[in-house]
Design an enzyme around this catalytic site. Structure first.
Site, PDB file in Angstrom:
ATOM      1  CE1 TYR A 130      -3.203  -2.548   5.728  1.00 20.51           C
ATOM      2  CE2 TYR A 130      -3.255  -0.201   5.205  1.00 20.51           C
ATOM      3  CZ  TYR A 130      -3.238  -1.520   4.789  1.00 20.51           C
ATOM      4  OH  TYR A 130      -3.240  -1.819   3.453  1.00 20.51           O
ATOM      5  CB  THR A 168      -0.904   0.002   1.264  1.00 16.91           C
ATOM      6  OG1 THR A 168      -1.465   1.296   1.438  1.00 16.91           O
ATOM      7  CG2 THR A 168      -0.103  -0.328   2.521  1.00 16.91           C
ATOM      8  CG  ASP A 169      -1.115   5.009  -1.019  1.00 19.19           C
ATOM      9  OD1 ASP A 169      -1.686   4.356  -0.113  1.00 19.19           O
ATOM     10  OD2 ASP A 169      -1.695   5.925  -1.649  1.00 19.19           O
ATOM     11  CD  GLU A 170      -3.500   3.429   4.131  1.00 21.18           C
ATOM     12  OE1 GLU A 170      -3.444   3.452   5.361  1.00 21.18           O
ATOM     13  OE2 GLU A 170      -4.536   3.170   3.495  1.00 21.18           O
ATOM     14  CE  LYS A 202       0.238  -4.511   3.033  1.00 20.73           C
ATOM     15  NZ  LYS A 202      -0.117  -5.851   2.494  1.00 20.73           N
TER      16      LYS A 202
HETATM   17  P1  NAD Z   1      -9.428  -7.423   2.373  1.00 25.49           P
HETATM   18  O1  NAD Z   1      -9.413  -7.138   3.840  1.00 25.49           O
HETATM   19  O2  NAD Z   1     -10.650  -7.167   1.582  1.00 25.49           O
HETATM   20  O3  NAD Z   1      -9.038  -8.953   2.113  1.00 25.49           O
HETATM   21  C1  NAD Z   1      -8.020  -9.595   2.841  1.00 25.49           C
HETATM   22  C2  NAD Z   1      -8.179 -11.092   2.631  1.00 25.49           C
HETATM   23  O4  NAD Z   1      -7.128 -11.744   3.348  1.00 25.49           O
HETATM   24  C3  NAD Z   1      -9.496 -11.661   3.164  1.00 25.49           C
HETATM   25  O5  NAD Z   1     -10.046 -12.558   2.240  1.00 25.49           O
HETATM   26  C4  NAD Z   1      -9.088 -12.379   4.449  1.00 25.49           C
HETATM   27  O6  NAD Z   1      -9.925 -13.479   4.764  1.00 25.49           O
HETATM   28  C5  NAD Z   1      -7.684 -12.818   4.102  1.00 25.49           C
HETATM   29  N1  NAD Z   1      -6.855 -13.009   5.294  1.00 25.49           N
HETATM   30  C6  NAD Z   1      -6.722 -12.168   6.347  1.00 25.49           C
HETATM   31  N2  NAD Z   1      -5.879 -12.700   7.254  1.00 25.49           N
HETATM   32  C7  NAD Z   1      -5.455 -13.883   6.753  1.00 25.49           C
HETATM   33  C8  NAD Z   1      -4.570 -14.893   7.208  1.00 25.49           C
HETATM   34  N3  NAD Z   1      -3.945 -14.776   8.396  1.00 25.49           N
HETATM   35  N4  NAD Z   1      -4.363 -15.974   6.431  1.00 25.49           N
HETATM   36  C9  NAD Z   1      -4.989 -16.111   5.233  1.00 25.49           C
HETATM   37  N5  NAD Z   1      -5.850 -15.200   4.757  1.00 25.49           N
HETATM   38  C10 NAD Z   1      -6.080 -14.094   5.505  1.00 25.49           C
HETATM   39  O7  NAD Z   1      -8.181  -6.614   1.810  1.00 25.49           O
HETATM   40  P2  NAD Z   1      -7.988  -5.927   0.376  1.00 25.49           P
HETATM   41  O8  NAD Z   1      -8.545  -4.559   0.414  1.00 25.49           O
HETATM   42  O9  NAD Z   1      -8.424  -6.873  -0.673  1.00 25.49           O
HETATM   43  O10 NAD Z   1      -6.411  -5.801   0.351  1.00 25.49           O
HETATM   44  C11 NAD Z   1      -5.600  -6.853  -0.202  1.00 25.49           C
HETATM   45  C12 NAD Z   1      -4.150  -6.423  -0.145  1.00 25.49           C
HETATM   46  O11 NAD Z   1      -3.970  -5.221  -0.874  1.00 25.49           O
HETATM   47  C13 NAD Z   1      -3.666  -6.140   1.290  1.00 25.49           C
HETATM   48  O12 NAD Z   1      -2.355  -6.615   1.412  1.00 25.49           O
HETATM   49  C14 NAD Z   1      -3.691  -4.626   1.388  1.00 25.49           C
HETATM   50  O13 NAD Z   1      -2.711  -4.166   2.274  1.00 25.49           O
HETATM   51  C15 NAD Z   1      -3.364  -4.234  -0.050  1.00 25.49           C
HETATM   52  N6  NAD Z   1      -3.908  -2.934  -0.501  1.00 25.49           N
HETATM   53  C16 NAD Z   1      -5.227  -2.626  -0.339  1.00 25.49           C
HETATM   54  C17 NAD Z   1      -5.716  -1.406  -0.812  1.00 25.49           C
HETATM   55  C18 NAD Z   1      -7.162  -1.033  -0.696  1.00 25.49           C
HETATM   56  O14 NAD Z   1      -7.530   0.112  -1.006  1.00 25.49           O
HETATM   57  N7  NAD Z   1      -8.053  -1.941  -0.304  1.00 25.49           N
HETATM   58  C19 NAD Z   1      -4.841  -0.505  -1.443  1.00 25.49           C
HETATM   59  C20 NAD Z   1      -3.492  -0.858  -1.588  1.00 25.49           C
HETATM   60  C21 NAD Z   1      -3.037  -2.085  -1.129  1.00 25.49           C
HETATM   61  P1  TYD Z   2     -10.781   3.955   4.337  1.00 29.07           P
HETATM   62  O1  TYD Z   2     -11.773   3.528   3.291  1.00 29.07           O
HETATM   63  O2  TYD Z   2     -10.859   3.313   5.688  1.00 29.07           O
HETATM   64  O3  TYD Z   2      -9.337   3.792   3.700  1.00 29.07           O
HETATM   65  P2  TYD Z   2      -7.885   4.309   4.256  1.00 29.07           P
HETATM   66  O4  TYD Z   2      -8.002   4.713   5.674  1.00 29.07           O
HETATM   67  O5  TYD Z   2      -7.054   3.085   4.080  1.00 29.07           O
HETATM   68  O6  TYD Z   2      -7.489   5.438   3.352  1.00 29.07           O
HETATM   69  O7  TYD Z   2     -10.939   5.509   4.535  1.00 29.07           O
HETATM   70  C1  TYD Z   2     -10.783   6.423   3.443  1.00 29.07           C
HETATM   71  C2  TYD Z   2     -10.861   7.829   4.016  1.00 29.07           C
HETATM   72  O8  TYD Z   2     -12.195   8.052   4.500  1.00 29.07           O
HETATM   73  C3  TYD Z   2      -9.942   8.049   5.211  1.00 29.07           C
HETATM   74  O9  TYD Z   2      -9.428   9.389   5.131  1.00 29.07           O
HETATM   75  C4  TYD Z   2     -10.854   7.911   6.407  1.00 29.07           C
HETATM   76  C5  TYD Z   2     -12.190   8.391   5.892  1.00 29.07           C
HETATM   77  N1  TYD Z   2     -13.400   7.760   6.482  1.00 29.07           N
HETATM   78  C6  TYD Z   2     -14.446   8.561   6.957  1.00 29.07           C
HETATM   79  O10 TYD Z   2     -14.394   9.810   6.894  1.00 29.07           O
HETATM   80  N2  TYD Z   2     -15.555   7.945   7.473  1.00 29.07           N
HETATM   81  C7  TYD Z   2     -15.669   6.580   7.566  1.00 29.07           C
HETATM   82  O11 TYD Z   2     -16.696   6.076   8.070  1.00 29.07           O
HETATM   83  C8  TYD Z   2     -14.577   5.776   7.058  1.00 29.07           C
HETATM   84  C9  TYD Z   2     -14.645   4.268   7.114  1.00 29.07           C
HETATM   85  C10 TYD Z   2     -13.474   6.414   6.515  1.00 29.07           C
END
Ligand code: NAD
Ligand code: TYD
Length: 350
Positions: A156, A131-133, A160
């Site tokens: 988080y 992630t970019d975070e 990561k």
């Molecule tokens: P998500 O929470 O929707 O899915 C995570 C999946 O991992 C779930 O299916 C969960 O059951 C599984 N999981 C969790 N713990 C586990 C374990 N111990 N063993 C096996 N499986 C396990 O997450 P996402 O949004 O799909 O993110 C996927 C990846 O992409 C993550 O690594 C996250 O850091 C990265 N990412 C997410 C975003 C975003 O905006 N969602 C952006 C950039 C990077």
């Molecule tokens: P989120 O979807 O949790 O992603 P991330 O924290 O990984 O960027 O949140 C996106 C943005 O929205 C973040 O600045 C937090 C804000 N947010 C709210 O304002 N209200 C909410 O209920 C949630 C879940 C997030």
């Protein structure tokens, strides 16, 4: 030819990634290992679950014995590592769950791959999805590049960042053929409705308050999830071993403007009076340590590998809203039980 272990393939991004690889590469074998936490849902994979090149294993990435057994059975040539605890708010209430899965789990996967592959590393790929975070928080100006120093600020992002460091350490120390990508915020179908966009879509449908943390001035760069998995496909096949690639949408929105755009589109789609959904916006206590702004410079990916996002945001959001409106059963399913408990605890005052 590849036999690929996808971890976390029942989650949001993982399910799109599994679908892309299963359909686009029928000659590859895909094994999806997922613990099925609250965020994992096999409904996300209904359309590919019977494909002959796909199989599912329920299990935990921290279980090294299981990982070794899976590597021995399937002789994986690649790993696409998506599994993680992924929600910042949950990391604030339960940081150790994030250390366990994101750090120890990634460590276990690296050890299993290293032991299974030994010195036979030709053609192998360990792809870590991040992630970019990890780069921390920006002010009003500037972008994260691949050389921006890591400065994670939430449990988080710290977990990561730790996992990224471990992956790089295995490259330098053991020559494990790793690739890493760091992506901005994703949105699209199958996104669990505790993250901002699906939560607001769900609440607009149900005429419930739209909780905005602080003043809603925080900025995120949003990318349609199918564009993210296309980028992963490109980097997996053409990216350089040992390299990191940033993936982003060049699409920055303050949370408030984003929620207003959602309200505007949903009023139209639901045939509601213009401005009615905006009245649901409710300002709530800010997230602890809330990062102000994330913005990605994805020029390396564009210049070296020719990737660009395919969708404009308004179009991506429209497709996303349509998906949620057409899949109310999925939404009802995931927002019952445990979700209600989480929501009531998290948003006590709303
Ligand atoms: P998500 O929470 O929707 O899915 C995570 C999946 O991992 C779930 O299916 C969960 O059951 C599984 N999981 C969790 N713990 C586990 C374990 N111990 N063993 C096996 N499986 C396990 O997450 P996402 O949004 O799909 O993110 C996927 C990846 O992409 C993550 O690594 C996250 O850091 C990265 N990412 C997410 C975003 C975003 O905006 N969602 C952006 C950039 C990077
Ligand atoms: P989120 O979807 O949790 O992603 P991330 O924290 O990984 O960027 O949140 C996106 C943005 O929205 C973040 O600045 C937090 C804000 N947010 C709210 O304002 N209200 C909410 O209920 C949630 C879940 C997030």
């Amino acid at each position: 030819m590849h036999t690929i272990l996808i971890t976390g393939g029942a989650g949001f991004i993982g399910s799109h990634l599994a679908r892309l690889f299963v359909i686009k590469y029928p000659e590859y074998k895909i094994v999806n290992l997922d613990k099925l936490t609250y965020a994992g849902n096999l409904e996300n994979l209904k359309d590919i679950e019977t494909a002959s090149n796909y199989s599912f294993v329920k299990g935990d990435i921290t279980d090294l014995a299981l990982l070794k057994e899976l590597f021995a059975t399937h002789q994986f040539t690649a790993v696409l590592h998506c599994a993680a605890e992924s929600h910042v708010d949950r990391s604030i209430t339960d940081p150790l769950a994030f250390v366990t899965t994101n750090v120890l789990g990634t460590g276990a996967l690296l050890v299993a791959a290293k032991e299974s592959w030994g010195n036979d590393l030709a053609g192998k790929v360990f792809y870590h999805i991040s992630t970019d975070e990890v780069y921390g928080s920006l002010g009003a100006e500037g972008f994260f590049t691949e050389s921006t120093a890591y400065d994670p600020r939430s449990p988080y992002s710290a977990s990561k960042a730790s996992s990224d460091h471990l992956v790089r350490a295995f490259y330098h120390t053991y020559h494990l053929p790793v690739k890493i990508s760091n992506c901005s915020n994703n949105y699209g179908p199958f996104h669990f409705p505790e993250k901002l966009i699906p939560l607001c879509i769900h609440n607009i449908i149900n005429n419930k308050p739209l909780p905005i943390y602080g003043k809603g001035e925080n900025v995120r760069d949003w990318l349609y999830v199918e564009d993210h998995v296309r980028a992963i496909d490109t980097i997996f096949h053409n990216g350089k071993v040992g390299e990191t690639y940033n993936i982003g949408g060049h699409n920055e929105w303050t949370n408030l403007n984003l929620v207003k755009e959602l309200c505007r589109q949903m009023d139209e789609k639901l045939g509601r009076e213009k401005g009615s959904s905006e009245k649901l916006i409710t300002y709530v206590t800010d997230r602890a340590g809330h990062d102000l702004r994330y913005a990605i410079d994805a020029s390396k990916l564009k210049n070296e590998l020719g990737w660009l996002p395919s969708l404009q945001f308004e179009e991506g959001i429209s497709k996303t809203i349509d998906w949620y409106l057409n899949n109310k059963e999925w939404l009802d399913d995931v927002t019952s039980g445990g979700y209600q408990l989480y929501y009531d605890t998290m948003y006590r005052k709303v």
